[in-house]
Motif scaffolding. Structure first.
Motif, PDB file in Angstrom:
ATOM      1  N   TYR A  96       0.867  -1.180   0.000  1.00  0.00           N
ATOM      2  CA  TYR A  96       0.000   0.000   0.000  1.00  0.00           C
ATOM      3  C   TYR A  96       0.901   1.227   0.000  1.00  0.00           C
ATOM      4  N   GLY A  97       0.881   1.971  -1.093  1.00  0.00           N
ATOM      5  CA  GLY A  97       1.739   3.142  -1.191  1.00  0.00           C
ATOM      6  C   GLY A  97       1.025   4.411  -0.795  1.00  0.00           C
ATOM      7  N   MET A  98       1.764   5.322  -0.139  1.00  0.00           N
ATOM      8  CA  MET A  98       1.241   6.657   0.147  1.00  0.00           C
ATOM      9  C   MET A  98       2.221   7.674  -0.424  1.00  0.00           C
ATOM     10  N   ASN A  99       1.674   8.644  -1.136  1.00  0.00           N
ATOM     11  CA  ASN A  99       2.494   9.541  -1.936  1.00  0.00           C
ATOM     12  C   ASN A  99       3.240  10.560  -1.083  1.00  0.00           C
ATOM     13  N   ARG A 100       4.549  10.479  -1.149  1.00  0.00           N
ATOM     14  CA  ARG A 100       5.420  11.500  -0.578  1.00  0.00           C
ATOM     15  C   ARG A 100       6.391  11.992  -1.655  1.00  0.00           C
ATOM     16  N   GLY A 101       5.946  11.847  -2.931  1.00  0.00           N
ATOM     17  CA  GLY A 101       6.756  12.313  -4.047  1.00  0.00           C
ATOM     18  C   GLY A 101       6.008  13.374  -4.822  1.00  0.00           C
ATOM     19  N   SER A 102       6.006  13.252  -6.153  1.00  0.00           N
ATOM     20  CA  SER A 102       5.351  14.272  -6.975  1.00  0.00           C
ATOM     21  C   SER A 102       4.059  13.740  -7.589  1.00  0.00           C
ATOM     22  N   VAL A 103       4.150  12.944  -8.673  1.00  0.00           N
ATOM     23  CA  VAL A 103       2.938  12.515  -9.378  1.00  0.00           C
ATOM     24  C   VAL A 103       2.122  11.530  -8.553  1.00  0.00           C
ATOM     25  N   GLY A 104       2.751  10.456  -8.110  1.00  0.00           N
ATOM     26  CA  GLY A 104       2.063   9.492  -7.262  1.00  0.00           C
ATOM     27  C   GLY A 104       1.023   8.662  -7.978  1.00  0.00           C
ATOM     28  N   PHE A 105       1.273   8.300  -9.240  1.00  0.00           N
ATOM     29  CA  PHE A 105       0.289   7.538 -10.007  1.00  0.00           C
ATOM     30  C   PHE A 105       0.022   6.175  -9.378  1.00  0.00           C
ATOM     31  N   LEU A 106       1.050   5.553  -8.817  1.00  0.00           N
ATOM     32  CA  LEU A 106       0.923   4.218  -8.238  1.00  0.00           C
ATOM     33  C   LEU A 106       0.630   4.250  -6.736  1.00  0.00           C
ATOM     34  N   LEU A 107       0.325   5.421  -6.206  1.00  0.00           N
ATOM     35  CA  LEU A 107       0.196   5.557  -4.756  1.00  0.00           C
ATOM     36  C   LEU A 107      -1.128   6.192  -4.357  1.00  0.00           C
ATOM     37  N   ASN A 108      -1.454   6.029  -3.092  1.00  0.00           N
ATOM     38  CA  ASN A 108      -2.614   6.672  -2.492  1.00  0.00           C
ATOM     39  C   ASN A 108      -2.194   8.007  -1.872  1.00  0.00           C
ATOM     40  N   GLN A 109      -3.175   8.829  -1.543  1.00  0.00           N
ATOM     41  CA  GLN A 109      -2.865  10.075  -0.863  1.00  0.00           C
ATOM     42  C   GLN A 109      -2.320   9.799   0.529  1.00  0.00           C
ATOM     43  N   PHE A 110      -1.432  10.671   0.977  1.00  0.00           N
ATOM     44  CA  PHE A 110      -0.862  10.503   2.311  1.00  0.00           C
ATOM     45  C   PHE A 110      -1.805  11.057   3.369  1.00  0.00           C
ATOM     46  N   ASN A 111      -2.073  10.233   4.373  1.00  0.00           N
ATOM     47  CA  ASN A 111      -2.829  10.654   5.552  1.00  0.00           C
ATOM     48  C   ASN A 111      -2.447   9.692   6.671  1.00  0.00           C
ATOM     49  N   PRO A 112      -1.833  10.175   7.735  1.00  0.00           N
ATOM     50  CA  PRO A 112      -1.357   9.277   8.789  1.00  0.00           C
ATOM     51  C   PRO A 112      -2.462   8.702   9.668  1.00  0.00           C
ATOM     52  N   THR A 113      -3.667   9.256   9.595  1.00  0.00           N
ATOM     53  CA  THR A 113      -4.747   8.782  10.463  1.00  0.00           C
ATOM     54  C   THR A 113      -5.646   7.798   9.718  1.00  0.00           C
ATOM     55  N   GLY A 114      -6.247   6.892  10.482  1.00  0.00           N
ATOM     56  CA  GLY A 114      -7.217   5.962   9.911  1.00  0.00           C
ATOM     57  C   GLY A 114      -6.633   4.949   8.955  1.00  0.00           C
TER      58      GLY A 114
END
Length: 268
Positions: free
Chosen positions: A75-93
């Motif tokens: 499960y990827g969370m985006n901490r880069g630029s485009v983030g096509f292969l990742l989900n949005q970053f949110n540390p909660t839930g």
């Protein structure tokens, strides 16, 4: 593909899933790693039920390659630029997001490369396998599909064979088609084809075996790249889907990969 690219409605986790966190060396990713590691109990990737990758698309590809043999969903969370292969970053839930995530199965491409000195190399690619000219002169390549010579001489800067997941990356920038997940197709796309000038590539069954033979290799040297593995001085490249290997990605329902690939086809 024997087990096709697909999305399942949900991915089932136990009541207390074991999580591993990995991050790129960017400052944003490192800060996210510190925050998540203090919020959730973490285990090594080899012991995890889910690996959470923090970074950009490049780091996500590295993570998929590094843990390919574990058969552990990532499960990827985006901490880069485009983030096509990742989900949005949110540390909660995070646990709730994982329990409702959609499950995507991908199969990489297996590449066998023979160099001019007779050495053989193997590599795996999640996005694409490509060949490129190394000098100012165009490359000359013959194209074989399932043992049949389909193009005797393609004069070009290079050739790409892309998976559906990779069809929106290098393949798209070379004017290749976007391939939806589940289409059971691979995109064969030329890079700046000179002869035949009007050839725009082909869509092939995912079970196809593609062989690219380099012509005049001493005069027109060619390199081959499988994602970020590059081999120079190539004489022949054989590519097929590695149907025995599967990569398992988890996406939030509103950010699933299948929807993103479809959406890319309607962007201005």
């Amino acid at each position: 593909m024997q087990e096709s690219l697909h999305a399942e409605d949900t991915f089932s986790l136990g009541a207390s899933p074991k999580l591993a966190f990995v991050a790129s060396d960017s400052e944003k990713a490192e800060l996210a790693l510190d925050e998540l590691s203090t919020t959730y109990d973490a285990v090594p990737p080899e012991e995890a039920d889910v690996i959470v990758a923090l970074g950009g698309d490049g780091f996500m590809l590295e993570t998929l390659h590094r843990y390919m043999t574990l058969d552990t969903p990532i499960y990827g969370m985006n901490r880069g630029s485009v983030g096509f292969l990742l989900n949005q970053f949110n540390p909660t839930g995070l646990l709730d997001r994982l329990s409702s995530a959609q499950h995507i199965v991908l199969h990489p491409l297996e590449t066998k490369v023979t160099t001019l000195d007779g050495q053989e190399h193997s590599a795996l690619a999640i996005n694409e396998v490509s060949v490129h000219r190394e000098v100012r002169q165009a490359a000359k390549v013959s194209v074989h599909v399932d043992g049949v010579l389909r193009m005797e001489e393609l004069v070009c800067d290079g050739v790409i064979l892309a998976t559906p997941a990779g069809s929106t990356a290098y393949n798209l920038s070379a004017h290749g088609p976007i391939v939806p997940l589940g289409a059971k197709l691979l995109a064969l796309t030329p890079i700046s084809a000179f002869r035949p000038r009007r050839w725009r590539g082909a869509l092939l069954p995912d079970r196809a075996i593609v062989r690219l033979k380099v012509l005049e290799a001493d005069k027109r040297p060619v390199s081959a790249a499988a994602d970020f593995t590059e081999i120079r001085g190539v004489s022949e490249v054989t590519i097929r889907e590695a149907s025995d290997l599967r990569l398992r990605l988890l996406f939030d329902p509103e950010h699933n990969l299948e929807e993103r690939i479809i959406r890319e086809q309607f962007l201005p």
